[in-house]
Design a protein around this motif. Structure first.
Motif, mmCIF file in Angstrom:
data_model
loop_
_atom_site.group_PDB
_atom_site.id
_atom_site.type_symbol
_atom_site.label_atom_id
_atom_site.label_comp_id
_atom_site.label_asym_id
_atom_site.label_seq_id
_atom_site.Cartn_x
_atom_site.Cartn_y
_atom_site.Cartn_z
ATOM 1 N N GLU A 118 50.034 107.501 59.411
ATOM 2 C CA GLU A 118 50.027 106.599 60.584
ATOM 3 C C GLU A 118 50.266 105.155 60.138
ATOM 4 N N GLY B 4 52.799 100.716 67.520
ATOM 5 C CA GLY B 4 53.568 99.472 67.623
ATOM 6 C C GLY B 4 53.740 98.753 66.292
ATOM 7 N N THR C 145 54.906 104.033 71.792
ATOM 8 C CA THR C 145 55.257 102.717 72.338
ATOM 9 C C THR C 145 56.721 102.604 72.756
#
Ligand code: 1GP
Length: 240
Positions: free
Chosen positions: A169, A173, A221
């Protein structure tokens, strides 16, 4: 077919992440339908902070599509019996016991009551060029991108502990998604499926990440900002 086998299949897989705080229950259904029709494999539901109960949203998604709806919870408050399953995340890049076992203890009886299928997942936060919500909320540090040995050892330890997936991860964004080099090295190190997410906003990045070996790519996002990307990402997936 059980849920985990959908992650271990050889083909490349795309997951759409829906953040219940940024998408209404009605819109979630519509977006999920479009993603499912275009060949996405999973809908993930979760966020760093979710202020509304998620049952209605999960129910709408389930009614709109026929791909698995999987909870990707930022906290034990984000559980719903209406989902198909749950990524039971351990934030193994961090050293905050609440995110390694504490929240799990609170959530376990509820998960059992809801009869949710759980997939234990080693969640590894890697620096994405800015402080992510995950980093801030969990009070843990992201692993610097240069520390590839630490990232590899973390993933390996996760596999040895019995976790079934590794999630690399960069943060929602993120300025920089997880690098191809990191993905390649982690793939060489572990034999469980590797999920990659954070900051992926175009098909060129998606293709590079798949080519580096990612088994599942998660996009949130970019699609929140531009729904037309669903078709574009799906087309890039089909070219794999
Ligand atoms: C965040 O990896 C996911 O947990 C998706 O990130 O919102 O940047 O696509 P984005």
């Amino acid at each position: 077919m059980n849920l985990y086998s959908k992650f271990t299949s050889k083909n490349k897989k795309l997951a759409l992440l829906i953040d219940p705080d940024k998408t209404s229950a009605v819109d979630a259904g519509k977006i999920a339908k479009k993603a499912s029709e275009n060949g996405f494999h999973f809908i993930f539901v979760g966020g760093s902070i979710v202020t509304e109960p998620i049952d209605e949203l999960v129910k709408n998604i389930k009614l709109s599509c026929n791909i698995p709806v999987i909870l990707f919870p930022g906290s034990p408050l984000q559980l719903s019996p209406k989902a198909d399953g749950l990524l039971l995340l351990s934030l193994i890049s961090g050293r905050n016991p609440e995110y390694l076992i504490g929240h799990h203890v609170n959530a376990a009886p509820i998960i059992k009551k809801y009869k949710l299928v759980t997939i234990p997942t080693g969640y590894i936060l890697i620096n994405g060029g800015k402080v992510s919500s995950t980093e801030y909320m969990s009070n843990t540090k992201a692993i610097p991108v240069s520390k590839i040995d630490i990232i590899k050892s973390t993933a390996l330890a996760g596999e040895m502990l019995g976790l079934k997936l590794i999630y690399l991860e960069a943060g929602s964004g993120a300025n920089n998604s997880v690098s191809e080099e990191i993905i390649k090295e982690v793939k060489k190190t572990v034999s469980i499926p590797v999920i990659v997410g954070g900051g992926i906003c175009n098909t060129k990045q998606l293709t590079a990440i798949f080519n580096a070996g990612a088994d599942v790519v998660v996009i949130g996002t970019a699609i929140e900002n531009d729904k037309t990307l669903i078709k574009k990402f799906a087309k890039a997936l089909k070219a794999e």
